[in-house]
Design a protein around this motif. Structure first.
Motif, PDB file in Angstrom:
ATOM      1  N   PHE B  38       1.088  -1.230   0.328  1.00 50.32           N
ATOM      2  CA  PHE B  38       0.188   0.077   0.219  1.00 50.32           C
ATOM      3  C   PHE B  38       0.222   1.297  -0.099  1.00 50.32           C
ATOM      4  O   PHE B  38       1.774   1.527   0.597  1.00 50.32           O
ATOM      5  CB  PHE B  38      -0.525  -0.386   0.509  1.00 50.32           C
ATOM      6  N   PRO B  39       0.457   2.340  -0.802  1.00 50.05           N
ATOM      7  CA  PRO B  39       1.462   3.420  -1.017  1.00 50.05           C
ATOM      8  C   PRO B  39       1.419   4.115   0.808  1.00 50.05           C
ATOM      9  O   PRO B  39       1.016   3.762   1.109  1.00 50.05           O
ATOM     10  CB  PRO B  39       0.676   4.107  -2.035  1.00 50.05           C
ATOM     11  N   VAL B  40       2.963   5.058   0.828  1.00 47.54           N
ATOM     12  CA  VAL B  40       3.198   5.891  -0.314  1.00 47.54           C
ATOM     13  C   VAL B  40       4.541   5.390  -0.704  1.00 47.54           C
ATOM     14  O   VAL B  40       4.604   4.920  -1.453  1.00 47.54           O
ATOM     15  CB  VAL B  40       3.439   7.422   0.447  1.00 47.54           C
ATOM     16  N   TYR B  41       4.941   5.433   0.363  1.00 44.96           N
ATOM     17  CA  TYR B  41       6.989   4.279   0.936  1.00 44.96           C
ATOM     18  C   TYR B  41       6.299   2.816   0.653  1.00 44.96           C
ATOM     19  O   TYR B  41       6.159   3.332   2.394  1.00 44.96           O
ATOM     20  CB  TYR B  41       7.324   5.758   0.924  1.00 44.96           C
ATOM     21  N   THR B  42       6.783   2.378   1.057  1.00 43.27           N
ATOM     22  CA  THR B  42       7.159   0.849   1.436  1.00 43.27           C
ATOM     23  C   THR B  42       8.522   0.437   0.310  1.00 43.27           C
ATOM     24  O   THR B  42       8.803   0.319  -0.421  1.00 43.27           O
ATOM     25  CB  THR B  42       6.146   0.378   0.427  1.00 43.27           C
ATOM     26  N   PRO B  43       8.832  -0.677   1.613  1.00 40.15           N
ATOM     27  CA  PRO B  43      10.558  -0.525   1.223  1.00 40.15           C
ATOM     28  C   PRO B  43      10.781  -2.134   0.032  1.00 40.15           C
ATOM     29  O   PRO B  43      10.309  -3.843   0.990  1.00 40.15           O
ATOM     30  CB  PRO B  43      11.079  -1.246   2.660  1.00 40.15           C
ATOM     31  N   THR B  93      -7.507  -9.530  -5.250  1.00 39.43           N
ATOM     32  CA  THR B  93      -6.590  -9.768  -4.527  1.00 39.43           C
ATOM     33  C   THR B  93      -6.006 -11.063  -3.898  1.00 39.43           C
ATOM     34  O   THR B  93      -5.334 -10.967  -3.400  1.00 39.43           O
ATOM     35  CB  THR B  93      -6.348  -8.432  -3.450  1.00 39.43           C
ATOM     36  N   LYS B  94      -6.874 -12.438  -4.133  1.00 44.21           N
ATOM     37  CA  LYS B  94      -6.268 -13.793  -3.352  1.00 44.21           C
ATOM     38  C   LYS B  94      -4.713 -14.434  -4.396  1.00 44.21           C
ATOM     39  O   LYS B  94      -4.667 -15.013  -3.453  1.00 44.21           O
ATOM     40  CB  LYS B  94      -7.530 -14.623  -3.834  1.00 44.21           C
ATOM     41  N   ASP B  95      -4.723 -13.660  -4.859  1.00 45.64           N
ATOM     42  CA  ASP B  95      -2.429 -13.732  -6.017  1.00 45.64           C
ATOM     43  C   ASP B  95      -2.415 -13.398  -4.095  1.00 45.64           C
ATOM     44  O   ASP B  95      -0.899 -13.996  -4.456  1.00 45.64           O
ATOM     45  CB  ASP B  95      -2.859 -13.478  -7.095  1.00 45.64           C
ATOM     46  N   PHE B  96      -2.570 -11.843  -3.180  1.00 46.62           N
ATOM     47  CA  PHE B  96      -1.287 -11.484  -2.719  1.00 46.62           C
ATOM     48  C   PHE B  96      -1.546 -12.391  -1.868  1.00 46.62           C
ATOM     49  O   PHE B  96      -1.590 -13.168  -0.584  1.00 46.62           O
ATOM     50  CB  PHE B  96      -1.985 -10.453  -2.715  1.00 46.62           C
ATOM     51  N   ASP B  97       0.306 -13.070  -0.910  1.00 49.48           N
ATOM     52  CA  ASP B  97       0.369 -13.753   0.123  1.00 49.48           C
ATOM     53  C   ASP B  97       0.566 -13.017   1.335  1.00 49.48           C
ATOM     54  O   ASP B  97       0.472 -13.682   2.587  1.00 49.48           O
ATOM     55  CB  ASP B  97       1.220 -14.702   0.359  1.00 49.48           C
ATOM     56  N   ALA B  98       0.419 -12.390   1.202  1.00 52.55           N
ATOM     57  CA  ALA B  98       0.450 -11.390   2.700  1.00 52.55           C
ATOM     58  C   ALA B  98       0.545  -9.574   1.723  1.00 52.55           C
ATOM     59  O   ALA B  98       0.431  -9.236   0.420  1.00 52.55           O
ATOM     60  CB  ALA B  98       1.848 -10.827   3.091  1.00 52.55           C
ATOM     61  N   LEU B  99      -0.059  -8.429   2.699  1.00 49.33           N
ATOM     62  CA  LEU B  99      -0.266  -6.698   2.630  1.00 49.33           C
ATOM     63  C   LEU B  99       0.469  -6.106   3.829  1.00 49.33           C
ATOM     64  O   LEU B  99       1.032  -6.868   4.457  1.00 49.33           O
ATOM     65  CB  LEU B  99      -1.873  -6.861   2.745  1.00 49.33           C
ATOM     66  N   TRP B 100       1.301  -5.540   2.226  1.00 49.98           N
ATOM     67  CA  TRP B 100       2.241  -4.219   4.082  1.00 49.98           C
ATOM     68  C   TRP B 100       1.386  -3.091   3.834  1.00 49.98           C
ATOM     69  O   TRP B 100       1.011  -2.010   2.389  1.00 49.98           O
ATOM     70  CB  TRP B 100       3.160  -3.877   3.325  1.00 49.98           C
ATOM     71  N   PHE B 101       1.535  -1.931   4.544  1.00 51.51           N
ATOM     72  CA  PHE B 101      -0.009  -1.121   5.113  1.00 51.51           C
ATOM     73  C   PHE B 101       1.253  -0.639   5.667  1.00 51.51           C
ATOM     74  O   PHE B 101       2.396  -1.106   7.073  1.00 51.51           O
ATOM     75  CB  PHE B 101      -1.140  -1.118   6.003  1.00 51.51           C
ATOM     76  N   THR B 102       1.500   0.856   6.046  1.00 50.66           N
ATOM     77  CA  THR B 102       2.985   1.796   7.098  1.00 50.66           C
ATOM     78  C   THR B 102       1.721   2.654   7.752  1.00 50.66           C
ATOM     79  O   THR B 102       0.675   3.507   7.343  1.00 50.66           O
ATOM     80  CB  THR B 102       2.818   2.096   5.445  1.00 50.66           C
ATOM     81  N   SER B 103       2.760   3.351   8.494  1.00 49.44           N
ATOM     82  CA  SER B 103       2.183   5.199   9.258  1.00 49.44           C
ATOM     83  C   SER B 103       1.673   5.413   8.484  1.00 49.44           C
ATOM     84  O   SER B 103       2.034   7.316   9.146  1.00 49.44           O
ATOM     85  CB  SER B 103       2.852   4.970  10.690  1.00 49.44           C
ATOM     86  N   ILE B 104       0.874   6.453   7.480  1.00 44.05           N
ATOM     87  CA  ILE B 104       1.107   7.134   6.717  1.00 44.05           C
ATOM     88  C   ILE B 104      -0.612   7.691   6.997  1.00 44.05           C
ATOM     89  O   ILE B 104      -0.295   9.226   7.031  1.00 44.05           O
ATOM     90  CB  ILE B 104       0.765   7.166   5.021  1.00 44.05           C
ATOM     91  N   CYS B 105      -0.931   7.235   7.441  1.00 48.48           N
ATOM     92  CA  CYS B 105      -2.387   8.414   7.972  1.00 48.48           C
ATOM     93  C   CYS B 105      -3.548   6.926   8.633  1.00 48.48           C
ATOM     94  O   CYS B 105      -3.512   6.364   9.179  1.00 48.48           O
ATOM     95  CB  CYS B 105      -2.929   8.462   7.000  1.00 48.48           C
ATOM     96  N   ASP B 106      -4.177   7.209   9.624  1.00 52.91           N
ATOM     97  CA  ASP B 106      -5.363   6.407  10.488  1.00 52.91           C
ATOM     98  C   ASP B 106      -5.945   5.449   9.761  1.00 52.91           C
ATOM     99  O   ASP B 106      -6.480   4.922  10.129  1.00 52.91           O
ATOM    100  CB  ASP B 106      -6.396   7.420  11.157  1.00 52.91           C
ATOM    101  N   VAL B 107      -6.419   5.782   8.114  1.00 53.87           N
ATOM    102  CA  VAL B 107      -7.168   5.190   7.808  1.00 53.87           C
ATOM    103  C   VAL B 107      -6.488   3.923   6.937  1.00 53.87           C
ATOM    104  O   VAL B 107      -7.133   2.758   7.249  1.00 53.87           O
ATOM    105  CB  VAL B 107      -7.490   5.789   6.140  1.00 53.87           C
ATOM    106  N   ALA B 108      -4.662   4.201   6.819  1.00 57.96           N
ATOM    107  CA  ALA B 108      -4.498   3.222   5.887  1.00 57.96           C
ATOM    108  C   ALA B 108      -4.148   2.173   7.163  1.00 57.96           C
ATOM    109  O   ALA B 108      -4.075   1.337   7.429  1.00 57.96           O
ATOM    110  CB  ALA B 108      -2.569   3.905   5.645  1.00 57.96           C
TER     111      ALA B 108
END
Ligand code: SF4
Ligand code: SF4
Lengths: 423, 385
Positions: B38-43, B93-108
């Motif tokens: 998930f945006p904005v920056y993810t490693p 998105t069933k082909d995704f094995d993992a999802l990353w969200f980051t501390s950009i905002c309360d919504v994410a």
């Protein structure tokens, strides 16, 4: 012996919690207004993750912009202040508290009780879950031209306290010492911190007793509509002897209610757990809508935003900085969504609640995003009747009284009906 | 195939909500794992080093109706959060094995929680980025966070991420960022050779395919763009600000350009240009990534700035890029963008720089009002300067 006591004899302490709280807060605002004359520095900070004990070592007067905003809401001045902020470009959709605060600042920074509020000497942003906190204090830093000092509190993303997070906060607190020393000219004093924390711990014990009293039937205390007043001292005056004194007195009021089997409403018919902050500008109206159905809130999440003590945590004088770090980590605003959901569910069980009520605040996405999902889980997985209603905590425009009343009436009517059927 | 034809092809892939590139990759890597970013920056470097495919999650670009997500996330929330969840609830998105969200905002942040409960089969991680940029402890804290992310990848079947593997991935992403920067440099210097919507498509396809393929795309596109024989045009040079997370409809960018704006720089797909310089490829690679986040990141509304306020960086960019004005285009309900808008505009008013501000949504269908506003803006800037 005359066994028929008059009400006056029976109820000696009723109203004490409210009245004392009011006096304490007025005295606090007086001190804030007079800070410069008294040679004291002023720190602005948020209620969640407030490191009051730490700042009191340096004799800071503490200003909580959210408390100002909520009081403006209660006094119904928030609507105009929000419009003032929108005049300078704030969107109608952003956090109502932020706009209320900035509107107030633009209008000359006179607080809700008429006190002139001083500029911050220290703008301390404890990032305790809500990202809007950062944006809010970045804005204050811009308008006041005061640097922002950050206390980065990692979110409880794994569902428990991580050692690395605790260490990180403790390191930052240590880094904060020279900053505070420089601003106030006062040296950090470890023993003083320990003493202050002892006051906090004692107040926390008493506050938890009050919260737990809602397990009685009928509950002597409304854990939402009354808790918002009763919790003020532990949020803003924690660490001061008068805060502890307050809870000793408030406890008398609660004990007396238990003795006589009375509660906040004439007849308790429905026990609910409430999630989300109240609609401050329509606080009374909202309460009335629920009182009509004999609803008593026996637990709430909002009364945990400034500290979550009822499952055991206490500030610890033997581990001052570590326990401050844990305090910050465990405030309700910093709990992950699954942790919040589980907490509310467990409250429903612990406090024998009949339903969960979610007051979803449109402009507070920190709380509201995911609440619809929570409702789904409560009803689908745990079969807990749950009502979700929407308005706002500060913006009076979002409070649609008729619509809310209809939803509330329909929900409690059906709850009553279900009970009758079951009986 | 000409560049124009390739752009059309990329566009079709971007618009295809079934993630065809992910399916293709999985068919050739049956054991391979895919991580949604998930945006904005993810490693991106980390899944890459674990032999996985990191894929950008940028919502549905208005191509899906929010039918299912409505019962999970209410309507007063940005489109990207709702449409990303809608994709999940529609099983796309069933082909995704993992999802990353980051501390950009309360919504994410809360979306990560909603995802965790609704998709127990997928490993969800919420990444805490340091916000205290002046604390020496932030570096170690974030380094530990990165190490934990790698452990998570290894647990779900990723290759063991040795320091060497990670260094190689860092070097590979350095190259990608350099090439993206080069493409942006052309756009900045010769806006008639490359429009922003074209640059966007070239960058966006990179969020859906393996890094190595994207590097090839960039390497092929750059000389072709340079060789284009397009006559210079008169533009008003603008900075586009506020579109760092949810991406505006491509049509909106086209409308701005058609109205006479040359977007000298923007914050679209920011992760492709996140760092101001290369991440060092020697030493402790976790430390290098952590250090780069703290000290070498471009300013952004979702990253607290530390001792140098964001507005200073913003004003510097305006000066460096020699722009005539600023266009704030923020997603509706996006708190970080909308709150910063006031502060930025305050600075512009003090400095006497023209600006235009509006909000967008993924589902927006009519752009006429924005076209009129943009044309008036362009005229007024031309007239006043
Ligand atoms: S978004 Fe909610 S929690 Fe955050 S500052 Fe606003 S009211 Fe408080
Ligand atoms: S568009 Fe804005 S509010 Fe929505 S997820 Fe992105 S940063 Fe958060």
């Amino acid at each position: 012996m005359d066994t028929h006591q008059s009400d006056e004899q029976k109820f000696r302490y009723q109203g004490l919690g409210r009245d004392l709280q009011k006096n304490l807060l007025t005295a606090w605002y007086d001190r804030i207004e007079g800070a410069a004359d008294a040679g004291r520095k002023v720190a602005y900070l948020f209620v969640p993750g407030n490191i009051a004990e730490f700042l009191r070592v340096f004799d800071f007067e503490l200003v909580f912009p959210e408390v100002n905003a909520l009081q403006c809401g209660v006094r119904k001045t928030s609507g105009d202040l929000i419009l003032k902020a929108e005049d300078v470009g704030y969107s109608p959709d952003v956090c109502g508290y932020v706009k209320n605060d900035i509107g107030m600042m633009l209008a000359g920074n006179v607080g809700p009780s008429g006190h002139k509020l001083p500029k911050p000497d220290l703008l301390l942003c404890a990032y305790c879950g809500c990202t809007t906190f950062i944006k809010w204090f970045e804005a204050l830093s811009h308008f006041y031209d005061v640097p922002l000092v950050m206390l980065d509190v990692p979110y409880m993303r794994s569902g428990k306290i991580e050692e690395t997070d605790r260490k990180y906060i403790v390191s930052q607190l240590k880094e904060l010492i020279p900053i505070c020393e420089k601003i106030t000219g006062k040296k950090f004093d470890h023993d003083k911190l320990t003493e202050i924390i002892k006051h906090s711990t004692e107040a926390e014990e008493l506050w938890v007793d009050i919260l737990h009293s809602a397990k009685h039937r009928p509950s002597p205390f409304d854990s939402y509509f009354e808790a918002v007043f009763f919790m003020a001292p532990i949020y803003v005056l924690r660490g001061l002897p008068e805060c502890t004194g307050y809870y000793r007195e408030a406890m008398k009021e609660i004990t007396e209610r238990i003795e006589h089997g009375v509660g906040p409403i004439p007849e308790e018919k429905v026990r609910v757990v409430i999630e989300g902050p109240p609609p401050w500008p329509h606080f009374r109206a909202f309460w009335e809508m629920l009182k009509k159905w004999g609803v008593c809130a026996v637990a709430s999440s909002y009364s945990k935003v400034g500290g979550f003590w009822d499952h055991g945590f206490r500030h610890d004088p033997s581990r001052p900085l570590e326990s401050i770090a844990e305090y910050c980590l465990t405030c309700y605003t910093n709990l992950s969504l699954p942790m919040r959901t589980e907490l509310l569910r467990s409250y429903a069980e612990e406090y024998s609640a009949d339903a969960i009520l979610i007051h979803s605040v449109k402009s507070c996405r920190s709380f509201s995003v995911g609440q619809a999902d929570m409702r789904d889980q409560f009803t689908r997985i745990w079969d807990i009747p749950t009502l979700l209603i929407e308005s706002d905590l500060a913006d009076p425009r979002y409070f649609q009284a008729a619509q809310l009343r209809n939803r509330i009436d329909a929900f409690f009517e059906s709850l009553e009906h279900k009970r009758l059927v079951r009986a | 195939m000409t560049l124009e034809q390739r752009l059309e092809e990329y566009q079709a892939v971007i618009d295809d909500l079934t993630f065809p590139t992910v399916k293709k990759w999985k068919s050739t890597h049956p054991e391979g794992k895919v991580v949604g970013m998930f945006p904005v920056y993810t490693p991106y470097e980390l899944p890459h080093a674990a032999g996985m495919l990191p894929v950008g999650l940028y919502g549905a670009g208005g191509k899906v109706d929010i039918d299912h997500a409505d019962s999970r996330i209410q309507s007063f929330v940005c489109s990207i959060a709702r449409s990303t969840l809608e994709l999940g609830l529609r099983d796309l998105t069933k082909d995704f094995d993992a999802l990353w969200f980051t501390s950009i905002c309360d919504v994410a942040r809360n979306l990560s929680g909603v995802w965790e409960t609704n998709f127990p089969r997928q490993a969800v991680r919420y990444i805490h980025y340091p916000q205290n940029m002046t604390s020496p402890a932030a570096l170690e804290h974030y380094r530990t966070e990165l190490k934990q992310l790698v452990l998570m990848l290894e647990e779900i079947g990723g290759a063991h991420v040795t320091d060497d593997r990670l260094r190689r991935s860092i070097a590979a992403y350095n190259e990608q960022r350099r090439l993206c920067g080069e493409l942006y440099k052309i756009k900045e210097q010769y806006p008639w050779l490359l429009s922003t919507w074209e640059a966007y498509v070239i960058l966006r396809i990179g969020t859906l395919i393996p890094l190595e393929e994207h590097v090839e795309i960039l390497k092929a596109a750059i000389p072709e763009v340079r060789a284009r024989k397009r006559p210079p045009r008169d533009y008003v040079r603008v900075l586009l600000e506020g579109s760092f997370c949810e991406q505006p409809p491509l049509e909106l960018i086209k409308v701005l350009e058609e109205s006479g704006c040359a977007i000298a720089d923007d914050d679209l797909l920011m992760h492709t240009r996140w760092f101001t310089e290369d991440v060092p490829t020697g030493g402790d690679p976790f430390l290098s990534l952590a250090e780069a986040y703290i000290n070498k990141a471009r300013y952004s509304s979702v990253r607290h700035y530390g001792p140098r306020p964001r507005k200073e960086e913003f004003l510097k960019k305006i000066k460096d890029q020699k722009v005539d004005g600023v266009i704030f285009a923020a997603p509706k309900f996006c708190e970080p963008a909308l709150l910063d808008y006031v502060l930025f505009k305050d600075e512009l008013e003090k400095a006497g720089i023209a600006y235009l501000g509006f909000e967008y949504e993924e589902k927006m269908g009519v752009f006429e009002s924005i076209r009129t506003q943009a044309e008036t803006f362009v005229e007024s800037v031309m007239f006043f300067s």
